[in-house]
Design an enzyme around this catalytic site. Structure first.
Site, PDB file in Angstrom:
ATOM      1  N   HIS A  84       0.827  -1.216   0.000  1.00 13.09           N
ATOM      2  CA  HIS A  84       0.000   0.000   0.000  1.00 13.09           C
ATOM      3  C   HIS A  84       0.857   1.261   0.000  1.00 13.09           C
ATOM      4  CE1 HIS A  84      -3.293   2.709   0.813  1.00 13.09           C
ATOM      5  NE2 HIS A  84      -4.140   1.693   0.785  1.00 13.09           N
ATOM      6  N   GLY A 165       3.785  21.744  11.259  1.00 10.49           N
ATOM      7  CA  GLY A 165       4.879  20.936  11.761  1.00 10.49           C
ATOM      8  C   GLY A 165       6.201  21.126  11.042  1.00 10.49           C
ATOM      9  N   HIS A 170       9.549  13.229  10.080  1.00  7.78           N
ATOM     10  CA  HIS A 170      10.009  12.645  11.331  1.00  7.78           C
ATOM     11  C   HIS A 170      10.821  11.409  10.984  1.00  7.78           C
ATOM     12  CE1 HIS A 170       9.897  10.301  15.053  1.00  7.78           C
ATOM     13  NE2 HIS A 170       9.664  11.443  15.680  1.00  7.78           N
ATOM     14  N   GLY A 174       7.711   9.562   9.670  1.00  8.77           N
ATOM     15  CA  GLY A 174       7.403  10.142   8.368  1.00  8.77           C
ATOM     16  C   GLY A 174       6.512  11.350   8.531  1.00  8.77           C
TER      17      GLY A 174
END
Length: 330
Positions: A84, A165, A170, A174
């Protein structure tokens, strides 16, 4: 009748194999007051789990922040593999109006939650679908294009700075896509072949973005992928407006296109849950196609649909677990 507002949240996490992680998340949701976990659907090949959660907006938001914290501690995208597409550990987190609340009212809830996740957990957040603040971010596929491993490079471009953010992914999580939308149906059709190119070609013909509009549907996202655990390939789809683009019409078209490649349909599956009216509509269309003129009960329409679509091909389709309406207390 209660006037309480109720929304649904359907977080998709990039983990469908580690039962310990999944059970941690179940446990944290069970601790949340005013939040009800309705259903969990894990896929081994996709390496993804879809949670269906409902509650009043305030309590659900609190519960989802706790959910994100556990995911942050438990899932490392650097070692993730799966079919996915994804860019983060909580890859997508849509909020959906269910009762006494409109989509317009859900949008600021998604925005505020996205801001909170970014500020408290230092995770980049993209707003998508109805919460998108830029037109190119309405479609989730645009945000996820390139996947986790291309994300750092992508975020260097000014057009792909997150809505909230840090401006870099991150390191282990992510990024996360948080949005607002109406109910959609995740519907996968299994083809009796291991040739993924056939599934990909069919997906390219039916999705809304198809260049050839002969078999394309509105409100449909589709990809083709391999399913080694099922020993087949699938056309994997999201019906983003199931009343305009119906399960029956999509199934018939995929069956027709598959036959053109000399391939039979094994069956299909619903990922997550679906509304009762969607499955009843499909049953009614099946009866009409077969020239049967009769008044059928809800139970009969469900049974007709399950058999026709082959919804038991891979796992038992249990209506009381898979149909949203049967799990709501209002």
């Amino acid at each position: 009748m209660s006037s309480e507002k109720v929304i649904e949240c359907v977080p998709n996490i990039s983990e469908g194999r580690n039962e310990e992680v999944i059970h941690k998340l179940i446990d944290i949701l069970d601790l949340q007051k005013g939040v009800q976990l309705l259903h969990i659907d894990s896929g081994y090949d996709a390496n993804r789990t879809v949670f269906t959660i409902v509650g009043n907006p305030e309590m659900l938001i609190k519960g989802m922040l706790s959910f994100y914290k556990v995911v942050l501690e438990s899932i490392d995208m650097r070692i993730h593999t799966g079919a996915h597409p994804c860019i983060g550990a909580v890859d997508v987190c849509p909020f959906i109006p269910l009762k006494n609340i409109s989509l317009k009212e859900v949008i600021p809830i998604a925005e505020e939650f996205g801001k909170t996740v970014a500020e408290k957990l230092k995770i980049p957040v993209y707003l998508y679908e109805s919460a998108a603040q830029r037109p190119e971010r309405i479609a989730l596929s645009n945000i996820r294009k390139g996947g986790f491993w291309y994300l750092e490079e992508k975020m260097k471009h000014k057009d792909w700075k997150p809505d909230f953010g840090p401006e870099l992914p991150h390191f282990s999580f992510g990024a996360s896509c948080i949005g607002a939308r109406e109910i959609l149906i995740a519907f996968n059709i299994s083809l009796h072949t291991n040739d993924v190119k056939i599934a990909q070609k069919i997906a390219s013909q039916i999705r809304t973005s198809s260049k050839n509009k002969q078999h394309a549907f509105s409100n449909l996202k589709a990809i083709g992928w391999e399913m080694p655990s099922y020993n087949c390939v699938q056309v994997s789809m999201n019906l983003t407006n199931y009343k305009k683009t119906t399960i029956f019409d999509v199934f018939e078209t995929v069956k027709y296109l598959s036959a053109a490649y000399g391939v039979d349909i094994i069956g299909s599956e619903i990922v997550g849950m679906l509304p009762l009216d969607a499955i009843k509509s499909c049953g009614t269309s099946i009866l009409k196609k077969e020239g049967i003129k009769k008044m059928a009960s809800d139970e009969e329409l469900i049974d007709i649909t399950v058999k026709y679509l082959g919804l038991n091909a891979h796992e038992d389709f249990i209506p009381k677990e898979k149909i949203l309406d049967f799990n709501l207390d209002f």
